[in-house]
Scaffold this motif. Structure first.
Motif, short mmCIF file in Angstrom:
data_model
loop_
_atom_site.label_atom_id
_atom_site.label_comp_id
_atom_site.label_asym_id
_atom_site.label_seq_id
_atom_site.Cartn_x
_atom_site.Cartn_y
_atom_site.Cartn_z
N PHE A 138 41.87 36.19 42.24
CA PHE A 138 42.50 35.37 41.73
C PHE A 138 41.69 34.11 42.45
N GLU A 139 41.75 32.98 41.71
CA GLU A 139 40.50 31.90 41.08
C GLU A 139 40.92 30.86 42.71
N THR A 140 40.07 30.26 43.68
CA THR A 140 40.32 29.56 44.32
C THR A 140 39.78 28.08 43.92
N HIS A 141 39.15 27.69 42.48
CA HIS A 141 39.45 26.35 42.36
C HIS A 141 38.41 25.38 42.99
N ARG A 142 37.64 26.31 44.15
CA ARG A 142 37.33 26.08 44.91
C ARG A 142 35.17 26.70 45.31
N LYS A 143 34.40 25.32 44.93
CA LYS A 143 33.08 25.78 44.94
C LYS A 143 32.79 26.15 47.24
N LYS A 144 33.46 25.35 47.81
CA LYS A 144 32.92 25.94 48.72
C LYS A 144 33.86 26.54 49.81
N ARG A 145 33.07 27.13 50.39
CA ARG A 145 34.19 28.01 52.08
C ARG A 145 35.72 27.28 52.04
N ILE A 146 36.67 28.35 52.01
CA ILE A 146 37.54 27.74 52.75
C ILE A 146 38.70 28.86 53.52
N PRO A 147 39.78 28.22 54.35
CA PRO A 147 40.36 28.69 55.08
C PRO A 147 40.23 30.53 54.84
N LEU A 148 40.92 30.55 53.45
CA LEU A 148 41.07 32.04 53.35
C LEU A 148 40.22 33.06 53.08
N ASP A 149 39.49 32.79 53.03
CA ASP A 149 38.32 33.44 53.05
C ASP A 149 38.29 34.89 54.38
N ASP A 150 38.42 34.03 55.74
CA ASP A 150 38.80 34.88 57.40
C ASP A 150 40.45 35.96 57.10
N CYS A 151 40.98 35.58 55.64
CA CYS A 151 42.36 36.60 55.91
C CYS A 151 42.01 37.42 54.59
N ASN A 161 32.96 32.15 39.66
CA ASN A 161 33.35 32.32 38.01
C ASN A 161 32.63 31.16 37.69
N PRO A 162 32.25 30.94 36.03
CA PRO A 162 31.37 30.36 35.57
C PRO A 162 31.41 28.96 35.61
N MET A 163 32.14 28.07 35.72
CA MET A 163 31.99 27.08 36.91
C MET A 163 31.75 26.93 38.26
N GLY A 164 31.50 28.62 38.98
CA GLY A 164 30.76 28.25 39.35
C GLY A 164 31.22 27.86 40.75
N GLU A 165 32.84 28.16 40.66
CA GLU A 165 34.21 28.34 41.53
C GLU A 165 34.13 29.44 42.39
N SER A 166 34.82 29.66 43.85
CA SER A 166 34.62 31.40 44.03
C SER A 166 35.78 31.96 44.02
N ARG A 167 35.92 33.31 43.80
CA ARG A 167 37.60 33.94 43.40
C ARG A 167 37.14 35.70 44.40
N TYR A 168 38.35 35.66 44.59
CA TYR A 168 38.48 36.73 44.60
C TYR A 168 39.08 38.23 44.06
N VAL A 169 37.92 38.70 43.98
CA VAL A 169 38.63 39.79 42.98
C VAL A 169 39.08 41.26 43.87
N PHE A 170 40.56 41.90 43.25
CA PHE A 170 40.65 43.10 43.93
C PHE A 170 40.44 44.14 42.50
N PHE A 171 40.37 44.78 43.88
CA PHE A 171 40.29 46.02 43.00
C PHE A 171 41.21 47.70 43.09
N GLY A 172 41.50 48.14 43.43
CA GLY A 172 42.83 49.46 43.45
C GLY A 172 43.51 49.68 42.59
N LEU A 173 44.50 50.43 42.49
CA LEU A 173 45.93 50.47 41.79
C LEU A 173 46.60 49.70 41.38
#
Length: 240
Positions: free
Chosen positions: A67-80, A97-109
């Motif tokens: 899930f791409e955040t398209h943000r380089k800084k911490r965002i509220p979603l981090d806390d959820c 990501n390659p542009m230095g933006e944060s993204r979340y990586v989910f791993f599972g079924l």
């Protein structure tokens, strides 16, 4: 359930998620509509899981979904995000990501990470929408111009904290329903994901969260009230 039937059921579940995404996120529906859709997806997911045998669960492959955040800084979603991953029985980490933006990586079924990605979209949309509404309130207008950035951040933090708490409670309720069905499904799934996650041999570090943060308590509490009012009621009603 044979392999072809299993794949057909998984494809049907994924199609329902895509249809709900088109109906909510893509068309800009309200957060109430979006989270009602999330509740439906979670119920479908529980039913799908209960249709699998323990052997089928153990043989199901684990995958990644970003899930791409398209943000380089911490965002509220981090806390959820941790609560979302727990709710969906998967693991999550944050990376650049390659542009230095944060993204979340989910791993599972596959079914779980699809729902986790969708629920992340829903929460992100809800927070943005409610924060926009907060800016139109008389309470927000009381803040001085140089205090409004803090007020916005505080509102969003209060909201995601409330949603995270609600997801944790609902997760416990969903697990209890499945346990009452006589299946050890939650334990089996956790073992599968944990085993496959260990094989990744990732060098992850725990975020210290940057220490304490300054917040406006009135805005934080307003966000908490907004989060508490969101109708998230997923889970199977009964296990047959």
């Amino acid at each position: 359930m044979d392999q072809s039937t299993h794949l057909a059921a998984l494809d049907k579940l994924k199609a329902r998620i895509q249809a709900l995404r088109a109906k909510t996120i893509a068309n800009g529906c309200t957060e109430d509509v979006a989270l009602s859709a999330a509740a439906k997806v979670a119920e479908l997911l529980d039913r799908y899981d209960l249709s699998l045998t323990d052997v089928e669960m153990r043989e199901a492959p684990c995958e990644r979904r970003t899930f791409e955040t398209h943000r380089k800084k911490r965002i509220p979603l981090d806390d959820c995000i941790g609560a979302i991953a727990h709710f969906c029985d998967c693991r999550v980490w944050r990376e650049k990501n390659p542009m230095g933006e944060s993204r979340y990586v989910f791993f599972g079924l596959r079914s779980d990470i699809e729902v986790a990605h969708y629920l992340t979209e829903l929460v992100d949309t809800a927070v943005r929408s409610e924060t926009g509404r907060f800016k139109t309130t008389a309470e927000y207008q009381k803040f001085r111009h140089n205090e409004r950035h803090l007020a916005n951040a505080s509102f969003a933090l209060g909201m995601v904290a409330s949603i995270a708490d609600k997801l944790s409670v609902l997760k416990a309720e969903r697990d209890q329903v499945i346990q009452n069905s006589g299946r050890a499904l939650v334990t089996v799934k956790a073992a599968v994901v944990d085993t496959e996650f260990e094989k990744l041999d990732l060098k992850l570090r725990t975020s210290r969260g940057g220490g304490s943060r300054m917040v406006s308590m009135s805005a934080y509490e307003a966000g908490g009230a907004a989060g508490a009012s969101l109708p998230i009621h997923p889970g199977v009603k009964k296990a047959n």
